[in-house]
Design a protein around this motif. Structure first.
Motif, PDB file in Angstrom:
ATOM      1  N   PHE A 278       0.834  -1.206   0.000  1.00 41.71           N
ATOM      2  CA  PHE A 278       0.000   0.000   0.000  1.00 41.71           C
ATOM      3  C   PHE A 278       0.870   1.258   0.000  1.00 41.71           C
ATOM      4  CE2 PHE A 278      -3.651  -2.547   1.899  1.00 41.71           C
ATOM      5  CZ  PHE A 278      -4.423  -2.472   0.751  1.00 41.71           C
ATOM      6  N   GLU A 279       1.920   1.265   0.811  1.00 40.70           N
ATOM      7  CA  GLU A 279       2.750   2.464   0.887  1.00 40.70           C
ATOM      8  C   GLU A 279       3.557   2.686  -0.394  1.00 40.70           C
ATOM      9  OE1 GLU A 279       2.625   4.859   2.900  1.00 40.70           O
ATOM     10  OE2 GLU A 279       1.351   3.973   4.438  1.00 40.70           O
ATOM     11  N   GLU A 280       3.956   1.619  -1.060  1.00 38.50           N
ATOM     12  CA  GLU A 280       4.767   1.772  -2.272  1.00 38.50           C
ATOM     13  C   GLU A 280       3.925   2.020  -3.523  1.00 38.50           C
ATOM     14  OE1 GLU A 280       7.498  -1.445  -2.728  1.00 38.50           O
ATOM     15  OE2 GLU A 280       8.397  -1.138  -0.745  1.00 38.50           O
ATOM     16  N   ILE A 281       2.793   1.307  -3.643  1.00 35.00           N
ATOM     17  CA  ILE A 281       1.972   1.419  -4.847  1.00 35.00           C
ATOM     18  C   ILE A 281       0.857   2.439  -4.674  1.00 35.00           C
ATOM     19  CG2 ILE A 281       0.410   0.144  -6.385  1.00 35.00           C
ATOM     20  CD1 ILE A 281       2.097  -2.333  -5.903  1.00 35.00           C
ATOM     21  N   GLY A 282       0.296   2.509  -3.460  1.00 35.08           N
ATOM     22  CA  GLY A 282      -0.809   3.418  -3.203  1.00 35.08           C
ATOM     23  C   GLY A 282      -2.077   2.662  -2.877  1.00 35.08           C
TER      24      GLY A 282
ATOM     25  N   THR B 244       4.081  11.244  15.150  1.00 32.72           N
ATOM     26  CA  THR B 244       4.024  11.994  13.895  1.00 32.72           C
ATOM     27  C   THR B 244       4.940  11.374  12.848  1.00 32.72           C
ATOM     28  OG1 THR B 244       3.453  14.063  15.010  1.00 32.72           O
ATOM     29  CG2 THR B 244       4.404  14.246  12.822  1.00 32.72           C
ATOM     30  N   GLU B 245       6.131  10.938  13.264  1.00 30.15           N
ATOM     31  CA  GLU B 245       7.060  10.322  12.316  1.00 30.15           C
ATOM     32  C   GLU B 245       6.483   9.029  11.741  1.00 30.15           C
ATOM     33  OE1 GLU B 245       9.993  11.556  11.114  1.00 30.15           O
ATOM     34  OE2 GLU B 245       9.343  13.359  12.186  1.00 30.15           O
ATOM     35  N   VAL B 246       5.859   8.215  12.604  1.00 28.71           N
ATOM     36  CA  VAL B 246       5.254   6.971  12.126  1.00 28.71           C
ATOM     37  C   VAL B 246       4.137   7.271  11.134  1.00 28.71           C
ATOM     38  CG1 VAL B 246       3.832   4.985  12.786  1.00 28.71           C
ATOM     39  CG2 VAL B 246       5.838   5.574  14.146  1.00 28.71           C
ATOM     40  N   LEU B 247       3.232   8.173  11.511  1.00 36.94           N
ATOM     41  CA  LEU B 247       2.078   8.462  10.656  1.00 36.94           C
ATOM     42  C   LEU B 247       2.490   9.139   9.355  1.00 36.94           C
ATOM     43  CD1 LEU B 247      -0.582   9.566  13.290  1.00 36.94           C
ATOM     44  CD2 LEU B 247      -0.261   7.337  12.227  1.00 36.94           C
ATOM     45  N   ALA B 248       3.565   9.924   9.401  1.00 41.64           N
ATOM     46  CA  ALA B 248       4.052  10.551   8.166  1.00 41.64           C
ATOM     47  C   ALA B 248       4.530   9.497   7.179  1.00 41.64           C
ATOM     48  CB  ALA B 248       5.176  11.531   8.486  1.00 41.64           C
ATOM     49  N   ARG B 249       5.028   8.355   7.693  1.00 46.40           N
ATOM     50  CA  ARG B 249       5.474   7.270   6.817  1.00 46.40           C
ATOM     51  C   ARG B 249       4.320   6.392   6.357  1.00 46.40           C
ATOM     52  NH1 ARG B 249       9.143   6.279  11.054  1.00 46.40           N
ATOM     53  NH2 ARG B 249       8.109   4.278  11.448  1.00 46.40           N
ATOM     54  N   ARG B 250       3.174   6.496   7.029  1.00 45.65           N
ATOM     55  CA  ARG B 250       2.038   5.615   6.760  1.00 45.65           C
ATOM     56  C   ARG B 250       0.832   6.390   6.236  1.00 45.65           C
ATOM     57  NH1 ARG B 250       5.203   1.651   6.332  1.00 45.65           N
ATOM     58  NH2 ARG B 250       5.939   0.602   8.216  1.00 45.65           N
ATOM     59  N   ARG B 251       1.067   7.406   5.437  1.00 40.74           N
ATOM     60  CA  ARG B 251      -0.016   8.278   4.977  1.00 40.74           C
ATOM     61  C   ARG B 251      -1.052   7.512   4.157  1.00 40.74           C
ATOM     62  NH1 ARG B 251      -1.318  12.996   6.768  1.00 40.74           N
ATOM     63  NH2 ARG B 251      -1.395  14.105   4.801  1.00 40.74           N
ATOM     64  N   VAL B 252      -0.607   6.594   3.308  1.00 46.09           N
ATOM     65  CA  VAL B 252      -1.557   5.850   2.480  1.00 46.09           C
ATOM     66  C   VAL B 252      -2.451   4.988   3.357  1.00 46.09           C
ATOM     67  CG1 VAL B 252      -1.807   4.086   0.690  1.00 46.09           C
ATOM     68  CG2 VAL B 252      -0.060   5.866   0.468  1.00 46.09           C
ATOM     69  N   ILE B 253      -1.859   4.322   4.335  1.00 49.27           N
ATOM     70  CA  ILE B 253      -2.634   3.441   5.211  1.00 49.27           C
ATOM     71  C   ILE B 253      -3.623   4.247   6.050  1.00 49.27           C
ATOM     72  CG2 ILE B 253      -2.433   1.914   7.227  1.00 49.27           C
ATOM     73  CD1 ILE B 253       0.201   0.907   5.880  1.00 49.27           C
ATOM     74  N   ILE B 254      -3.201   5.418   6.536  1.00 49.64           N
ATOM     75  CA  ILE B 254      -4.114   6.258   7.311  1.00 49.64           C
ATOM     76  C   ILE B 254      -5.283   6.699   6.440  1.00 49.64           C
ATOM     77  CG2 ILE B 254      -4.341   8.383   8.651  1.00 49.64           C
ATOM     78  CD1 ILE B 254      -2.588   6.124   9.899  1.00 49.64           C
ATOM     79  N   SER B 255      -5.006   7.088   5.197  1.00 54.31           N
ATOM     80  CA  SER B 255      -6.094   7.525   4.317  1.00 54.31           C
ATOM     81  C   SER B 255      -7.035   6.363   3.996  1.00 54.31           C
ATOM     82  CB  SER B 255      -5.535   8.123   3.027  1.00 54.31           C
ATOM     83  OG  SER B 255      -4.875   7.146   2.248  1.00 54.31           O
ATOM     84  N   LEU B 256      -6.485   5.157   3.838  1.00 54.08           N
ATOM     85  CA  LEU B 256      -7.328   3.990   3.607  1.00 54.08           C
ATOM     86  C   LEU B 256      -8.233   3.722   4.802  1.00 54.08           C
ATOM     87  CD1 LEU B 256      -4.828   1.481   1.959  1.00 54.08           C
ATOM     88  CD2 LEU B 256      -6.975   2.271   0.953  1.00 54.08           C
TER      89      LEU B 256
END
Length: 200
Positions: free
Chosen positions: A20-24, A89-101
């Motif tokens: 998810f993070e790499e492809i979207g 914040t650092e974790v969530l900044a790396r997991r933006r796609v997952i948070i949006s999902l």
């Protein structure tokens, strides 16, 4: 859960996080299965739908990456609290796609937010008792600060300079002040409005 089933579960969830993070958000179950080195049928046996897999992925991020941060307990309540906000914040900044999902599923996102706020409460209570933060602070205030800070995350800031700058400004507002914060609304900030509530 049998040992082989548990291994497949972890393998699929771990692969889904990376895919998810790499492809979207458009990543398919076929792509996740290939990354996990299992068949698509194995993915469907473990997760009956893509939605269930998304929920498992967010649960994985919450329990393995976020909740351990909230468990830090040293003799410096201020550093515990501010360090937690920075790390989350650092974790969530790396997991933006997952948070949006996750936010595609309002009920699930709110359940997870409530669990996260419960995890924050002991750390916030220690800081209040130590007199290093405003006594009127609530766990939801820390969650909102995190959400506001994530609004500063953008592709042009690969080193995270903006999010660190603005988090420092937000954190400064946690310190004790002679001016009391206005009270929050009675409505839960993270709870969607009921169908019978008028639109704002």
């Amino acid at each position: 859960m049998r040992a082989d089933a548990a291994r497949n579960h972890e393998r699929i969830v771990g692969a889904a996080v990376l895919t998810f993070e790499e492809i979207g958000p458009q990543a398919t179950l076929e792509e996740i299965a290939a990354r996990a080195n299992v068949s698509v049928m194995t993915v469907y046996r473990r997760f009956r739908s893509r939605d269930q897999l998304v929920r498992a992925v967010f649960d994985h991020v919450l329990t393995t990456e976020l909740q351990p941060i909230t468990a830090v307990h040293t003799d410096d309540p201020w550093q515990d609290l501010t360090g937690m906000l920075e790390a989350v914040t650092e974790v969530l900044a790396r997991r933006r796609v997952i948070i949006s999902l996750a936010h595609e599923f309002v009920t699930f996102a709110n359940e997870s937010t409530q669990l996260f706020m419960q995890a924050l409460e002991p750390m916030l209570r220690r800081a209040i008792d130590a007199g290093v933060v405003r006594p009127e602070l609530l766990p939801r205030d820390l969650t909102v600060i995190t959400v506001m800070n994530l609004a500063t995350v953008h592709p042009g800031d690969s080193q995270g300079e903006d999010r660190r700058r603005y988090l420092a400004l937000l954190i400064d507002g946690l310190r004790p002040s002679p001016v009391t914060l206005p009270p929050p609304s009675p409505h839960d900030f993270f709870e969607p409005p009921r169908a019978d509530e008028p639109a704002p």
